[in-house]
Design an enzyme around this catalytic site. Structure first.
Site, PDB file in Angstrom:
ATOM      1  N   LYS A 249      51.896   6.866  53.985  1.00  0.00           N
ATOM      2  CA  LYS A 249      51.876   5.771  52.882  1.00  0.00           C
ATOM      3  C   LYS A 249      50.807   6.312  52.096  1.00  0.00           C
ATOM      4  CE  LYS A 249      51.179   0.791  52.575  1.00  0.00           C
ATOM      5  NZ  LYS A 249      50.588  -0.463  52.971  1.00  0.00           N
TER       6      LYS A 249
ATOM      7  N   ASP B  53      47.752  18.280  43.607  1.00  0.00           N
ATOM      8  CA  ASP B  53      47.581  17.289  44.526  1.00  0.00           C
ATOM      9  C   ASP B  53      47.312  18.156  45.984  1.00  0.00           C
ATOM     10  OD1 ASP B  53      46.549  14.998  45.737  1.00  0.00           O
ATOM     11  OD2 ASP B  53      48.619  14.082  46.048  1.00  0.00           O
TER      12      ASP B  53
ATOM     13  N   PHE C 124      51.893   5.565  45.848  1.00  0.00           N
ATOM     14  CA  PHE C 124      53.299   5.259  45.102  1.00  0.00           C
ATOM     15  C   PHE C 124      54.463   4.896  45.859  1.00  0.00           C
ATOM     16  CE2 PHE C 124      50.885   8.107  42.150  1.00  0.00           C
ATOM     17  CZ  PHE C 124      51.259   7.532  40.980  1.00  0.00           C
ATOM     18  N   GLY C 125      54.289   5.166  47.497  1.00  0.00           N
ATOM     19  CA  GLY C 125      55.532   4.861  48.227  1.00  0.00           C
ATOM     20  C   GLY C 125      55.092   5.101  49.667  1.00  0.00           C
ATOM     21  N   GLN C 126      55.906   5.191  50.586  1.00  0.00           N
ATOM     22  CA  GLN C 126      55.969   5.451  51.851  1.00  0.00           C
ATOM     23  C   GLN C 126      57.183   6.442  52.255  1.00  0.00           C
ATOM     24  OE1 GLN C 126      56.902   2.140  51.058  1.00  0.00           O
ATOM     25  NE2 GLN C 126      54.431   1.661  50.739  1.00  0.00           N
TER      26      GLN C 126
ATOM     27  N   LEU D 267      56.046   7.689  58.421  1.00  0.00           N
ATOM     28  CA  LEU D 267      55.243   9.009  58.612  1.00  0.00           C
ATOM     29  C   LEU D 267      54.010   9.095  57.770  1.00  0.00           C
ATOM     30  CD1 LEU D 267      58.308  11.596  58.196  1.00  0.00           C
ATOM     31  CD2 LEU D 267      56.998  10.919  60.397  1.00  0.00           C
TER      32      LEU D 267
END
Length: 671
Positions: A39, A148, A42-44, A37
């Site tokens: 990226k 954020d 820090f991650g996916q 979905l």
């Protein structure tokens, strides 16, 4: 995604490949990965469903395990609101090098993808801002700031997924990886700003983050909200003009200019809070209707901005009234009405301070522009002097309660001194109360009033002194100025020496002895533009009022009648206030008298706080206009055109430890 993963595994040398290094190795044992979905740094995030239950679809966030992971999970657990992504569970791989946050899968699109393909209308932007503010208010109540906030982290849920099939915008906030508790340090020493911020995120960060790496309150999200508004309205290219030291550049005459001015305050302490911004009349449909119903007045203000001013009566808090010229109005001191219709813009609201700030920026130019700079400063100062010398010609009174505008009233020349005829009428009605104007020539004013009644209406105000001399010398009502002018030289000269004989009455300074500063002065009732009488501490010095009136003082919604003024209807003509303190007002004969019990305590506030009342509120009656009103010293008005009821615009609006007076209009007089 499964085929890609299998191909990737086949291409590896199995003897050198450690399956534990694959972040999806553990999660694949229980879940089927459908697609990626998003990226991030820090991650996916992947869409997946359970192997044993294909109908259970979720989103799995795969990140390296660290202390930020647990904080994000803690924040997600606290959020139980439809405007936030739901948290299901947290899993780890065997070595605890990776964490898997299992969350709700949102069927829909992100705001970023929608902005790239569509332009939002003004009405849609207003609704989106309102929903985002509701989410931010909820976060603040939980003591969390998102940190954020950007279009990528705002998801719009499809209508078919929502059980409530309505036309409202359904949005959800996601990605709380950078969230912090309010008052917690924003940037951790172990995580640098450059590593946690992608290029897109930096555009939405507040100046205090970009410059100082500091910030500890929810004002960070308000700045980001303003950036989102700019991008929805004008696009990303306009947002890229943002600089850390300055407010972002955007078109001046826009529907959202005032909202952005509140969001883009470079000083965090001056930036508006989410719970304040959501109460803005811009988000209130009732105020839009008020604007449309009174559009002629606002159009007049646009055309006559230098000759008009608005007086706002905000009934929410004491001392919140303000008066300012129309070109100085900002939402910090007066809420104007905004329209959601296309091509309709608010009144221009550029203050002198903003003009000066704009001119001051020229001082950073080269020296050859200094002369132009000095000339503009002089022109600016001349503009201030011209504006100060202008006389106000029109006033608009706006009554506001709970961020809803109740009425707007134009008034001409609201503040002016009473004419001599008004003062004479006032003196007639003030005889019963043994009070008069504080003037050194009280006897002369009475003679002038008697002469004005007998003289014709054509006599000018400049001839008042002549008429007083004629009345002084003769008792007849036949006044012939032409005949007296021929005989004036011989006959009236001796009487002119007679007034010096009346000079001894100049010992009337004893009349000035009534430094009867105790005796009140007449003032102007802002509602009716007529002289009224203010009672002093000696309450028995009030004017005559109408009796046999059934009066009731209630709040607008009829809640508990915290303060009731009613007529008992008995022979003693008693008015009373029903309350726990047993306070009351007595009407004896034709004068009001007040009980000493008025100094007791009265529970007038809805929340039960006690208020001390020394006297009663101001009370105005205009018999000719058939209008009745109360007024408190903080300019909170209560008005009605009914003869038996007074409607309060603010239940419990009387402040604690306040001094109250009573007003009577001069038009009343004895029966």
């Amino acid at each position: 995604m499964t085929d890609k993963y299998n191909d990737w595994v086949k291409n590896k040398k199995h003897n050198n490949y450690n399956m534990a290094e694959d972040p999806l190795y553990y999660i694949k044992s229980n879940w089927v990965i459908e697609r990626q979905l998003s990226k991030g740094s820090f991650g996916q995030v992947y869409k997946a469903h359970k192997k044993l239950d294909p109908n259970f679809v979720c989103a799995i966030k795969v990140i390296q395990y660290c202390k930020f992971t647990m904080k994000e999970v803690d924040y997600l657990k606290k959020l139980n609101d439809p405007k936030f992504v739901k948290y299901y569970s947290l899993e780890f791989n065997n070595s605890k090098t990776y964490a898997y946050i299992i969350m709700e899968f949102i069927e829909g699109e992100s705001m970023k993808s929608i902005i790239e393909n569509k332009k939002f209308s003004d009405i849609e932007i207003k609704e989106i801002i309102k929903e985002l503010l509701k989410a931010l208010v909820y976060l603040n109540d939980k003591g969390i700031m998102h940190r954020d906030l950007k279009p990528e982290n705002i998801m719009f849920q499809n209508q078919n997924q929502n059980q409530n099939q309505n036309n409202k915008i359904n949005l959800k906030l996601i990605d709380f990886g950078l969230s912090k508790a309010i008052n917690e340090n924003i940037i951790n020493k172990t995580v640098k700003l450059q590593t946690i911020s992608s290029v897109g995120t930096t555009l939405y960060m507040a100046p205090e983050i970009l410059l100082n790496n500091k910030g500890s309150n929810s004002s960070l999200d308000i700045w980001s909200l303003g950036c989102i508004i700019v991008e929805m309205k004008w696009g990303l290219n306009q947002l890229c003009l943002q600089r850390p030291n300055n407010i972002p550049v955007f078109p001046v005459n826009s529907l959202f200019t005032e909202i952005l001015n509140l969001c883009f305050q470079t000083e965090p302490s001056k930036r508006i809070k989410s719970h304040q911004l959501i109460k803005h009349p811009f988000f209130n449909d009732e105020n839009e209707q008020f604007y449309n119903d009174n559009k002629e007045y606002f159009d007049f203000l646009k055309e006559n901005e230098r000759d008009s001013y608005i007086e706002i009566h905000n009934t929410e808090s004491i001392g919140s009234n303000s008066t300012c010229s129309i070109n100085e109005i900002r939402f910090e001191n007066l809420y104007l009405i905004q329209s959601t219709y296309e091509n309709q813009y608010p009144i221009k609201t550029i203050t002198l301070h903003e003009k000066y700030t704009g001119i001051s920026k020229l001082s950073h130019l080269n020296s050859k522009f200094k002369i132009i700079y000095l000339f503009l400063i002089l022109l600016f100062l001349m503009t201030i002097l011209v504006n100060l010398n202008r006389h106000v010609q029109t006033k608009f009174s706006i009554i506001q309660r709970d961020n809803i505008f109740l009425s707007i009233t134009p008034e001409s020349n609201p503040i002016k001194k009473p004419s001599p005829t008004q003062s004479s009428d006032y003196n007639q009605y003030s005889e019963g109360s043994q009070s008069s104007y504080e003037s050194s020539s009280s006897s002369e004013s009475s003679s002038e009033s008697s002469s004005s009644e007998s003289s014709s209406s054509e006599s000018s105000s400049s001839s008042e002194s002549q008429s007083s001399e004629i009345n002084y010398s003769s008792n007849s009502n036949d006044l012939q100025p032409t005949d007296s002018s021929t005989t004036d030289p011989p006959v009236t000269d001796p009487p002119i020496t007679d007034p010096p004989i009346t000079d001894p009455p100049v010992t009337d300074p004893p009349i000035t002895e009534p430094p009867v500063t105790e005796t009140p002065k007449p003032t102007i009732n802002p509602f009716f533009n007529t002289p009224v009488f203010i009672c002093s501490q000696k309450i028995d010095q009030c004017l005559t009022v109408l009796n046999s009136q059934d009066l009731e003082f209630i709040d607008k919604k009829g809640r508990d009648q915290s303060m009731v003024l009613e007529y008992d209807g008995n022979a003693e003509q008693t008015f009373s206030i029903r309350e726990k303190g047993g306070m009351y007002i007595c009407l004896s004969g034709e004068h009001y008298h007040f009980s000493e019990k008025l100094k007791g305590r009265l529970n007038a506030n809805k929340d039960g706080r006690d208020c001390t009342f020394n006297l009663i509120t101001q009370f105005n009656i205009d018999k000719q206009a058939n209008l009745y009103s109360f007024r408190s010293p903080n300019d909170q008005y209560i008005q009605s055109d009914e003869t038996t009821r007074f409607i309060s615009t603010k239940p419990g609006g009387l402040g604690s430890q306040s001094q109250f007076f009573i007003y009577f209009s001069h038009s009343l007089g004895p029966n």
